[in-house]
Design a protein around this motif. Structure first.
Motif, mmCIF file in Angstrom:
data_model
loop_
_atom_site.group_PDB
_atom_site.id
_atom_site.type_symbol
_atom_site.label_atom_id
_atom_site.label_comp_id
_atom_site.label_asym_id
_atom_site.label_seq_id
_atom_site.Cartn_x
_atom_site.Cartn_y
_atom_site.Cartn_z
ATOM 1 N N ALA A 15 108.453 20.628 68.126
ATOM 2 C CA ALA A 15 108.778 21.469 69.288
ATOM 3 C C ALA A 15 109.403 22.798 68.870
ATOM 4 C CB ALA A 15 109.722 20.713 70.210
ATOM 5 N N HIS A 16 110.225 22.789 67.849
ATOM 6 C CA HIS A 16 110.879 24.030 67.410
ATOM 7 C C HIS A 16 109.858 24.987 66.801
ATOM 8 C CE1 HIS A 16 114.770 22.275 68.162
ATOM 9 N NE2 HIS A 16 114.373 21.188 67.536
ATOM 10 N N LYS A 19 107.848 26.474 69.639
ATOM 11 C CA LYS A 19 108.641 27.509 70.313
ATOM 12 C C LYS A 19 108.661 28.799 69.495
ATOM 13 C CE LYS A 19 112.882 27.642 69.472
ATOM 14 N NZ LYS A 19 113.691 28.318 68.453
ATOM 15 N N ARG A 22 105.353 30.673 69.638
ATOM 16 C CA ARG A 22 105.190 31.440 70.876
ATOM 17 C C ARG A 22 105.964 32.751 70.815
ATOM 18 N NH1 ARG A 22 105.906 26.172 74.616
ATOM 19 N NH2 ARG A 22 103.696 25.672 74.865
ATOM 20 N N ILE A 23 107.189 32.644 70.306
ATOM 21 C CA ILE A 23 108.035 33.845 70.248
ATOM 22 C C ILE A 23 107.466 34.844 69.227
ATOM 23 C CG2 ILE A 23 110.331 34.694 69.616
ATOM 24 C CD1 ILE A 23 111.483 32.097 70.739
ATOM 25 N N ARG A 26 104.425 36.762 70.477
ATOM 26 C CA ARG A 26 104.553 37.506 71.738
ATOM 27 C C ARG A 26 104.630 39.002 71.461
ATOM 28 N NH1 ARG A 26 107.488 33.947 75.129
ATOM 29 N NH2 ARG A 26 105.396 33.348 75.734
ATOM 30 N N LYS A 29 104.725 42.939 68.072
ATOM 31 C CA LYS A 29 105.580 42.972 66.888
ATOM 32 C C LYS A 29 104.866 42.419 65.648
ATOM 33 C CE LYS A 29 108.961 40.752 68.606
ATOM 34 N NZ LYS A 29 110.153 39.948 68.861
ATOM 35 N N ASP A 99 120.629 30.664 65.493
ATOM 36 C CA ASP A 99 120.816 29.586 66.481
ATOM 37 C C ASP A 99 122.291 29.259 66.637
ATOM 38 O OD1 ASP A 99 118.292 29.201 67.319
ATOM 39 O OD2 ASP A 99 117.896 27.398 66.163
ATOM 40 N N ARG A 102 124.066 32.084 68.594
ATOM 41 C CA ARG A 102 123.745 32.116 70.026
ATOM 42 C C ARG A 102 124.189 30.813 70.723
ATOM 43 N NH1 ARG A 102 118.372 31.182 68.828
ATOM 44 N NH2 ARG A 102 117.947 33.355 68.532
ATOM 45 N N SER A 104 122.714 27.902 70.535
ATOM 46 C CA SER A 104 121.633 26.970 70.863
ATOM 47 C C SER A 104 121.555 25.795 69.880
ATOM 48 C CB SER A 104 120.295 27.696 70.925
ATOM 49 O OG SER A 104 120.138 28.511 69.808
ATOM 50 N N VAL A 108 120.267 21.827 70.635
ATOM 51 C CA VAL A 108 119.129 21.116 70.039
ATOM 52 C C VAL A 108 119.582 19.939 69.166
ATOM 53 C CG1 VAL A 108 117.549 23.065 70.140
ATOM 54 C CG2 VAL A 108 118.907 22.741 68.101
ATOM 55 N N PHE B 82 128.466 28.188 77.371
ATOM 56 C CA PHE B 82 127.616 29.336 77.043
ATOM 57 C C PHE B 82 126.185 28.903 77.307
ATOM 58 C CE2 PHE B 82 126.272 27.110 73.330
ATOM 59 C CZ PHE B 82 127.391 26.434 72.908
ATOM 60 N N GLY B 84 123.159 29.890 75.481
ATOM 61 C CA GLY B 84 122.334 29.609 74.296
ATOM 62 C C GLY B 84 120.851 29.795 74.544
ATOM 63 N N TYR B 86 117.178 31.576 74.252
ATOM 64 C CA TYR B 86 116.449 32.309 73.215
ATOM 65 C C TYR B 86 115.889 33.611 73.781
ATOM 66 C CZ TYR B 86 116.492 27.773 70.923
ATOM 67 O OH TYR B 86 116.888 26.579 70.369
ATOM 68 N N ASP B 88 112.908 36.271 74.263
ATOM 69 C CA ASP B 88 111.437 36.234 74.382
ATOM 70 C C ASP B 88 110.879 34.857 74.719
ATOM 71 O OD1 ASP B 88 111.122 38.864 73.963
ATOM 72 O OD2 ASP B 88 110.643 38.744 71.830
ATOM 73 N N LEU B 97 110.513 23.008 75.651
ATOM 74 C CA LEU B 97 111.117 22.735 74.340
ATOM 75 C C LEU B 97 112.051 21.532 74.442
ATOM 76 C CD1 LEU B 97 112.099 23.466 71.411
ATOM 77 C CD2 LEU B 97 113.739 24.996 72.483
ATOM 78 N N PHE B 98 112.908 21.547 75.453
ATOM 79 C CA PHE B 98 113.889 20.467 75.560
ATOM 80 C C PHE B 98 113.246 19.167 76.055
ATOM 81 C CE2 PHE B 98 116.614 24.068 75.028
ATOM 82 C CZ PHE B 98 117.597 23.561 74.203
ATOM 83 N N SER B 100 110.363 18.256 75.259
ATOM 84 C CA SER B 100 109.694 17.725 74.075
ATOM 85 C C SER B 100 110.696 17.049 73.135
ATOM 86 C CB SER B 100 108.975 18.877 73.359
ATOM 87 O OG SER B 100 108.490 18.436 72.135
ATOM 88 N N ILE B 101 111.824 17.712 72.847
ATOM 89 C CA ILE B 101 112.749 17.096 71.883
ATOM 90 C C ILE B 101 113.522 15.923 72.491
ATOM 91 C CG2 ILE B 101 112.963 19.098 70.359
ATOM 92 C CD1 ILE B 101 115.570 19.788 71.607
#
Lengths: 528, 309
Positions: A15-16, A19, A22-23, A26, A29, A99, A102, A104, A108, B82, B84, B86, B88, B97-98, B100-101
């Protein structure tokens, strides 16, 4: 079946990774970045080829022309290797730090997946970038093939090696990122990790080279050029040597690309599992797997050292001839030094404990076999002994088969191994000693390492200064217990005994402190 | 059922959480109150399996939250203070994403994503970039993320901080709805009024210790034996005051006007009911008889004052 599906699920359809893909894809860039890279690569190829072509002249022999064209191809390979060294280490590590910054990463990591799933996702994303990087250089590499500097097989072999080396370099940055969690230290640390890793590999190459050159590794004695097993992970080495085969044993050769895949996989496994282990609790699958892979790698290094013994001492089916005693001892010591260094890394990682770093590091005793793989402090000594057996056991097996050039050499080798066992015990004592006085495992580890470095450098300098003052060059330095060099094997054994006694005193002192610590009295810990 | 038993967390010489214990049943919404640095987030992180407790244990429906983490994590939704999010990434991609995990089967993911977006009222933003959402919407997206795997326990750390009044009201309604769905919700905050409306249980933590736990009324009766009862009578307030003197549980009375008096009362709820009955039997025409209710802020101040002193 479930386990196999889960393993492949880590790498395919992660999944990571999805993700990130996709980024990455996009917007414009990625297109702009890769186009720029392609343009730079083509320009580089044009200039390099122009330089090579300008040196060609009429009447040049085919062999000389071939050599010039090969240098063009090799320059391109150097460029690609450099690009991979610069890019790979920060691909996954920078994502981890980002990660973390931020926030995140917490989100995860609290999913019902192991941390290795997360790392695998990031590594697969990084791998995709490396594949792009190599795929875009195919047009330029094909120039080398068309002009005659290399074959498609060479290109394929080189790209496979680059890809898996890049994967290994990428993974070297992962534990650095997990420990520092800051961008600048992570980037610097990742490059330092590559430099140190390459240094160790270069040392191994240096150790193996005499054996190779003297025909003991099966290399020059066969028609196919070979390189030592661990050399496959050393940057540039494969381009310099240009060897298609790797010597696993003196008589068993495998293709270099296959050896690279094997060694990279082991390196990737230890880096990813080690990072996951840092973030996991005692007894978790990540900790157990890390410890098992650690033992496998130790055994591999042990086998490599024993391979040298078997060839150098002329036993175990070696193809070469025995060399002189001093050469044997020097080489054996070099091999043992490397194993000793690995031993120090292992002891530093498994032995320190802390009262306030959570249950994973809370001291639950001195010696426990069942905790060896779980990662609790009581299993530190047991695990260190297992690692010692893996690192030194295979050499010991060869040495004690009784087929030595002389009895003196056997005793010398035994003395050196005994010294290393005692040194490992001293290191154990130092890390146990620094633990109860420190708030965290990290600080206990740092102080322990400083203590060991200080002891090694300090003892050497002190004795050298005394030697200098009394004009007795090297006389006193020889009694320094921090190295296994002495006039006789008995002297080496005596040094080992000194180290073991000091280690024992430190262990005893730290145990007194541990048992009296107020936090040992809290409910639930009385039995510890 | 969530059972927390003696959770303790030490950082160096500092004890962040010291033996926190409580129990919650499905549908309970617990307001976890404490000043900054009291130990709320540390406790929540331990329940979220992100921090290993130094000592203690927690179980959710008999699944331990402090060991065997993979099974426990399937039951927990954690929303930190917070976002968190991402760069884009679109709203549906973030949720996928979540999903899936957290192991939601691939075929079920689109349906689950639509459901949680509908619940959080974000369906119309499905294709928007997560970073482009307003703060309130980002907060709701994070809540949607917590819900993709249908957890039994929701841990919301300071969910309303930085939200405008409208977003706060929407969030309150959403949390109340989650409680009605039978989920155990723990909401931490140091802004007390935002919790008062929808929490049926309150836990007050200060300096790592859970000083009080239960409904607001239970906590009041636990910490405050004496309470003030305001009584309004149609007439004869002075006489009523005299009547109350010497009655069981009455400490003192204060005449507040021609028809109002305040009674300082110390006794059980039964004694309080008995007092009202006696006044009626005594022929007083009572128009109001109520305990001066302490609000959550009063309660927090009262509970924590002792600890701080």
């Amino acid at each position: 079946m479930q386990a196999i599906r889960s393993f492949f699920g880590h790498f395919f359809g992660n999944a990571h990774s999805v993700k990130d893909f996709r980024i990455q894809m996009r917007g414009n860039k990625a297109l702009i970045l890769w186009s720029l890279y392609l343009v730079l690569l083509v320009l580089f190829a044009m200039f390099t080829y122009g330089g090579v072509a300008s040196q060609m002249r009429a009447g040049m022999s085919a062999a000389e022309m071939q050599s010039r064209l090969q240098s063009f191809y090799n320059t391109l390979m150097y460029l690609l290797q450099t690009a991979i060294i610069l890019i790979a280490p920060v691909l996954a590590s920078a994502s981890i730090v980002a990660d973390d910054e931020r926030g995140s990463i917490d989100l995860v990591l609290m999913a019902p997946k192991s941390s290795t799933y997360y790392f695998a996702g990031l590594v697969m994303s990084g791998m995709r970038q490396l594949i792009f990087l190599l795929a875009l250089s195919i047009p330029v590499a094909s120039l080398g093939v068309i002009m005659g500097g290399a074959t498609w097989t060479d290109v394929l072999r080189s790209f496979t090696i680059f890809l898996f080396q890049g994967l290994f370099y990428m993974c070297l940055g992962v534990p650095v990122a997990v420990s520092s969690r800051k961008m600048v230290p992570t980037v610097i640390g990742s490059y330092v990790a590559i430099a140190v890793g390459s240094g160790i590999l270069a040392l191994m190459n240096a150790i193996m080279s005499p054996a190779m050159l003297s025909g003991m590794m099966g290399g020059p004695t066969t028609s196919t050029p070979t390189m030592p097993l661990f050399s496959v992970l050393t940057p540039y080495w494969h381009i310099i040597v240009n060897a298609p085969m790797t010597a696993v044993t003196p008589t068993f050769l495998i293709p270099t690309w296959a050896a690279t895949i094997l060694m990279s996989t082991l390196g990737v496994a230890i880096c990813m599992l080690g990072s996951a282990s840092q973030m996991s609790r005692a007894g978790s699958p990540a900790v157990i797997a890390t410890r098992i892979v650690g033992l496998i790698i130790s055994l591999l290094i042990g086998l490599l050292t024993s391979q040298m013994f078997s060839t150098i001492f002329g036993i175990g089916g070696a193809s070469g001839t025995s060399a002189g005693t001093s050469f044997m001892i020097t080489t054996a010591l070099s091999g043992f030094m490397l194993s000793g260094f690995i031993m120090l890394i292992i002891v530093a990682n498994v032995v320190p404990y802390a009262f306030r770093d959570g249950e994973k590091y809370f001291p639950n005793g001195m010696f426990s076999v069942k905790d060896a793989l779980k990662g609790k402090p009581a299993g530190g000594m047991t695990y260190a002994l297992f690692a010692f057996a893996c690192l030194f056991g295979p050499s010991g097996y060869y040495l004690f088969r009784g087929m030595f050039v002389s009895t003196y050499t056997a005793l010398e080798a035994f003395a050196v191994m005994f010294w290393f066992l005692c040194a490992a015990f001293l290191y154990f004592g130092i890390f146990r000693f620094t633990s109860p006085w420190n708030g965290s495992v990290k600080s206990a580890r740092r102080i322990g390492v400083l203590f060991i470095v200080g002891l090694n450098v300090g003892a050497g300098m002190l004795l050298a200064m005394v030697d200098l003052a009394f004009k007795t060059p090297g006389t006193l330095s020889i009694i320094n217990p921090m190295h296994p060099f002495a006039e006789t094997p008995e002297g080496v054994i005596a040094k080992g005994i000194v180290l073991a006694i000091v280690g024992g005193i430190l262990v005893n002192r730290s145990e007194e402190r541990r048992i009296k610590h107020p936090l040992m009295k809290i409910k639930g810990r009385e039995t510890a | 059922m969530l059972v927390v038993d003696g959770l303790r967390k030490e950082y160096g010489q500092f004890t962040a959480v010291d033996g926190v214990s409580f129990q919650l049943k499905p549908g309970d919404i617990m307001g976890f109150i404490g000043s900054n640095g009291a130990g709320k987030t540390t406790t929540i992180k331990m329940l979220a399996t992100l921090l290993e407790p130094t000592l203690g244990r927690a179980t959710l429906n008999d699944v331990p939250l402090t060991e065997g983490l993979i099974d426990a994590r399937k039951l927990i939704g954690y929303m930190p203070d917070f976002f968190g999010l991402y760069e884009d990434i679109r709203v549906w991609e973030y949720l996928e994403l979540f999903a899936s995990i957290y192991g939601v089967p691939k075929t079920e993911r689109p349906g689950v994503i639509d459901e949680v977006l509908e619940l959080t009222d974000l369906g119309f933003k499905k294709d928007a970039f997560a970073k482009s959402l307003s703060r309130g919407m980002q907060q709701r997206l994070c809540l949607a993320r917590c819900l993709v795997h249908d957890p039994d326990l929701l841990l919301l750390d300071e969910p309303a901080s930085g939200l405008d009044p409208r977003a706060r009201a929407e969030l309150k309604e959403l949390v109340a709805e989650l409680g009605r769905m039978g989920k155990i919700v723990i909401v931490s905050s140091h802004i007390l009024p935002e919790l008062a409306d929808f929490c049926n249980v309150v836990g007050i933590i200060e300096r790592g210790q859970l000083l009080a736990f239960g409904s607001v009324e239970e906590i009041i009766s636990g910490i405050e034996q004496r309470r003030m009862i305001e009584v309004k009578v149609l007439e004869r307030a002075n006489e009523a005051s005299m009547f109350l003197h010497g009655k069981e549980g009455v400490v003192s009375t204060f005449l507040m006007g021609a028809s109002t008096l305040k009674v300082e009362f110390e006794g059980s709820m039964e004694s309080q009911a008995q007092l009202l009955a006696e006044m009626i039997q005594g022929g007083f025409l009572i128009t109001e008889f109520r305990v001066d209710a302490a609000d959550l802020e009063d309660l927090f101040m009262k509970v924590t004052t002792g600890a701080l002193n």
